[in-house]
Design an enzyme around this catalytic site. Structure first.
Site, PDB file in Angstrom:
ATOM      1  N   GLY A  31       7.122  14.146  -9.766  1.00 45.66           N
ATOM      2  CA  GLY A  31       6.099  14.660  -8.857  1.00 45.66           C
ATOM      3  C   GLY A  31       4.827  15.141  -9.524  1.00 45.66           C
ATOM      4  O   GLY A  31       4.142  16.020  -8.997  1.00 45.66           O
ATOM      5  N   SER A  32       4.454  14.553 -10.676  1.00 45.55           N
ATOM      6  CA  SER A  32       3.221  15.034 -11.318  1.00 45.55           C
ATOM      7  C   SER A  32       1.982  14.603 -10.517  1.00 45.55           C
ATOM      8  O   SER A  32       1.007  15.360 -10.432  1.00 45.55           O
ATOM      9  CB  SER A  32       3.131  14.572 -12.778  1.00 45.55           C
ATOM     10  OG  SER A  32       2.968  13.182 -12.865  1.00 45.55           O
ATOM     11  N   ASN A  33       2.016  13.430  -9.906  1.00 45.58           N
ATOM     12  CA  ASN A  33       0.891  13.031  -9.045  1.00 45.58           C
ATOM     13  C   ASN A  33       0.824  13.928  -7.808  1.00 45.58           C
ATOM     14  O   ASN A  33      -0.267  14.312  -7.369  1.00 45.58           O
ATOM     15  CB  ASN A  33       1.010  11.565  -8.645  1.00 45.58           C
ATOM     16  CG  ASN A  33       0.477  10.650  -9.726  1.00 45.58           C
ATOM     17  OD1 ASN A  33      -0.726  10.578  -9.954  1.00 45.58           O
ATOM     18  ND2 ASN A  33       1.375   9.973 -10.429  1.00 45.58           N
ATOM     19  N   LEU A  76       9.892  -0.384   1.075  1.00 43.89           N
ATOM     20  CA  LEU A  76       9.842  -0.051   2.497  1.00 43.89           C
ATOM     21  C   LEU A  76       9.972  -1.312   3.354  1.00 43.89           C
ATOM     22  O   LEU A  76       9.480  -2.379   2.986  1.00 43.89           O
ATOM     23  CB  LEU A  76       8.517   0.659   2.788  1.00 43.89           C
ATOM     24  CG  LEU A  76       8.362   1.993   2.034  1.00 43.89           C
ATOM     25  CD1 LEU A  76       6.921   2.483   2.103  1.00 43.89           C
ATOM     26  CD2 LEU A  76       9.322   3.045   2.584  1.00 43.89           C
ATOM     27  N   ASN A 122      -0.496   4.220  -1.767  1.00 43.04           N
ATOM     28  CA  ASN A 122       0.445   4.281  -2.895  1.00 43.04           C
ATOM     29  C   ASN A 122      -0.338   4.233  -4.200  1.00 43.04           C
ATOM     30  O   ASN A 122      -1.430   3.672  -4.250  1.00 43.04           O
ATOM     31  CB  ASN A 122       1.386   3.070  -2.824  1.00 43.04           C
ATOM     32  CG  ASN A 122       2.390   3.047  -3.963  1.00 43.04           C
ATOM     33  OD1 ASN A 122       2.990   4.066  -4.303  1.00 43.04           O
ATOM     34  ND2 ASN A 122       2.575   1.884  -4.587  1.00 43.04           N
ATOM     35  N   HIS A 180       0.037   2.868  -8.173  1.00 42.35           N
ATOM     36  CA  HIS A 180       0.842   1.948  -8.978  1.00 42.35           C
ATOM     37  C   HIS A 180       0.231   1.891 -10.380  1.00 42.35           C
ATOM     38  O   HIS A 180      -0.985   1.761 -10.517  1.00 42.35           O
ATOM     39  CB  HIS A 180       0.832   0.560  -8.326  1.00 42.35           C
ATOM     40  CG  HIS A 180       1.669  -0.423  -9.052  1.00 42.35           C
ATOM     41  ND1 HIS A 180       3.051  -0.370  -9.036  1.00 42.35           N
ATOM     42  CD2 HIS A 180       1.340  -1.474  -9.845  1.00 42.35           C
ATOM     43  CE1 HIS A 180       3.530  -1.345  -9.787  1.00 42.35           C
ATOM     44  NE2 HIS A 180       2.513  -2.021 -10.287  1.00 42.35           N
ATOM     45  N   SER A 216      -3.810   1.857 -10.079  1.00 40.16           N
ATOM     46  CA  SER A 216      -4.489   1.477  -8.841  1.00 40.16           C
ATOM     47  C   SER A 216      -3.919   2.273  -7.683  1.00 40.16           C
ATOM     48  O   SER A 216      -2.702   2.464  -7.603  1.00 40.16           O
ATOM     49  CB  SER A 216      -4.250  -0.008  -8.523  1.00 40.16           C
ATOM     50  OG  SER A 216      -4.525  -0.829  -9.636  1.00 40.16           O
ATOM     51  N   GLU A 242       2.975  -5.056   3.783  1.00 40.50           N
ATOM     52  CA  GLU A 242       4.355  -5.549   3.645  1.00 40.50           C
ATOM     53  C   GLU A 242       4.731  -6.022   2.246  1.00 40.50           C
ATOM     54  O   GLU A 242       5.808  -5.732   1.755  1.00 40.50           O
ATOM     55  CB  GLU A 242       4.574  -6.696   4.637  1.00 40.50           C
ATOM     56  CG  GLU A 242       5.448  -6.275   5.788  1.00 40.50           C
ATOM     57  CD  GLU A 242       5.855  -7.459   6.624  1.00 40.50           C
ATOM     58  OE1 GLU A 242       6.407  -8.422   6.051  1.00 40.50           O
ATOM     59  OE2 GLU A 242       5.619  -7.416   7.842  1.00 40.50           O
ATOM     60  N   GLY A 243       3.846  -6.748   1.592  1.00 38.37           N
ATOM     61  CA  GLY A 243       4.152  -7.221   0.235  1.00 38.37           C
ATOM     62  C   GLY A 243       4.079  -6.053  -0.745  1.00 38.37           C
ATOM     63  O   GLY A 243       3.123  -5.277  -0.700  1.00 38.37           O
ATOM     64  N   ASP A 266       3.087  -3.693  -3.417  1.00 37.29           N
ATOM     65  CA  ASP A 266       1.877  -3.491  -4.232  1.00 37.29           C
ATOM     66  C   ASP A 266       0.796  -4.553  -3.975  1.00 37.29           C
ATOM     67  O   ASP A 266       0.035  -4.922  -4.881  1.00 37.29           O
ATOM     68  CB  ASP A 266       2.228  -3.446  -5.735  1.00 37.29           C
ATOM     69  CG  ASP A 266       3.231  -2.355  -6.068  1.00 37.29           C
ATOM     70  OD1 ASP A 266       3.129  -1.269  -5.482  1.00 37.29           O
ATOM     71  OD2 ASP A 266       4.122  -2.586  -6.905  1.00 37.29           O
TER      72      ASP A 266
HETATM   73  C1  GAR Z   1       3.704   7.253 -11.694  1.00 39.26           C
HETATM   74  O1  GAR Z   1       3.348   6.738 -12.948  1.00 39.26           O
HETATM   75  C2  GAR Z   1       3.421   6.249 -10.593  1.00 39.26           C
HETATM   76  O2  GAR Z   1       2.271   5.475 -10.822  1.00 39.26           O
HETATM   77  C3  GAR Z   1       4.661   5.400 -10.654  1.00 39.26           C
HETATM   78  O3  GAR Z   1       5.714   6.299 -10.873  1.00 39.26           O
HETATM   79  C4  GAR Z   1       5.221   7.432 -11.599  1.00 39.26           C
HETATM   80  C5  GAR Z   1       5.599   8.676 -10.841  1.00 39.26           C
HETATM   81  O4  GAR Z   1       5.314   9.827 -11.598  1.00 39.26           O
HETATM   82  N1  GAR Z   1       4.836   4.660  -9.455  1.00 39.26           N
HETATM   83  C6  GAR Z   1       5.343   3.434  -9.413  1.00 39.26           C
HETATM   84  O5  GAR Z   1       5.720   2.834 -10.394  1.00 39.26           O
HETATM   85  C7  GAR Z   1       5.418   2.828  -8.024  1.00 39.26           C
HETATM   86  N2  GAR Z   1       5.665   1.424  -8.109  1.00 39.26           N
HETATM   87  P1  GAR Z   1       5.205  11.244 -10.916  1.00 39.26           P
HETATM   88  O6  GAR Z   1       6.511  11.445 -10.120  1.00 39.26           O
HETATM   89  O7  GAR Z   1       5.135  12.205 -12.062  1.00 39.26           O
HETATM   90  O8  GAR Z   1       4.003  11.270 -10.028  1.00 39.26           O
END
Ligand code: GAR
Length: 200
Positions: free
Chosen positions: A14-16, A96, A110, A112, A139, A145-146, A148
């Site tokens: 959960g850092s983002n 999803l 999202n 990525h 990004s 649906e697809g 990313d």
């Molecule tokens: C992040 O690097 C995010 O971009 C990635 O997971 C990590 C989550 O870190 N997401 C994906 O790969 C989605 N396809 P976080 O929990 O510390 O935010």
């Protein structure tokens, strides 16, 4: 100021999510973080959100087995209870279904860790290194649906160094994610609000 009731969906660290919660403290930020929801009850991010005074919920995907839509219907109940208007996926590691994506079409974004359209899916950092790319990045995109594949809202770039491993590259990209995502959430929230304004 009108602010969109926003849920942040996580699966782990959960850092983002933290970066977005910090930005959303400002009263002029167009997204109000009202719920952090995880598919893993033990996700580290949940306790941080709780300490931050944000409502948290966990809908464990495991009891639903392969029935992804049943899992999502359970999430949808929670999202409706909290009158959510926008979803921010922040390290939410479940694919999803078209049902859920259609329900939140134009209201779900999202992040990525690649320069989309390059390297959707998993192992993005290693794939960028293996391809001999000079740069990588992250990004933020609308969820369609697809996996990313949706329209990109914002990107940030970092160089790939000759001695990089997937871990060192991920470490270089992550702080860029933390800067990018709050900006992109702001843009997306403003766009959603503008879209839902009645035509004059
Ligand atoms: C992040 O690097 C995010 O971009 C990635 O997971 C990590 C989550 O870190 N997401 C994906 O790969 C989605 N396809 P976080 O929990 O510390 O935010």
């Amino acid at each position: 100021m009108n602010r969109l009731r926003t849920a942040i969906l996580i699966s782990g660290r959960g850092s983002n999510m933290r970066a977005i919660l910090e930005a959303a403290n400002a009263t002029d930020y167009p997204a109000e973080a009202v719920l952090v929801l995880s598919n893993r009850p033990e996700a580290e991010g949940l306790s941080h959100a709780d300490r931050h005074g944000i409502a948290t919920a966990a809908v464990d995907h495991k009891p639903f087995g392969n029935d992804r839509e049943a899992f999502e219907r359970a999430m949808q109940v929670v999202l409706e209870q909290h009158r959510i208007e926008m979803i921010v996926l922040a390290g939410f590691m479940r694919i999803l279904t078209p049902w859920f994506v259609a329900k939140w079409s134009g209201r779900m974004i999202n992040i990525h860790p690649s320069l989309l359209p390059k390297y959707p899916g998993l192992n993005t950092h290693q794939r960028a290194i293996d391809a001999g790319d000079a740069e990588a990045g992250c990004s933020v995109h609308w969820v369609t649906e697809g996996v990313d594949q949706g329209g990109v809202i914002a990107q940030a770039r970092v160089p790939i160094r000759p001695d990089d491993t997937s871990e060192t590259l991920a470490q270089r990209i992550l702080p860029e994610e933390h800067k990018l995502y709050p900006k992109a959430v702001r843009l997306a929230a403003l766009e959603i609000m503008q879209r839902s304004q009645p035509a004059i």
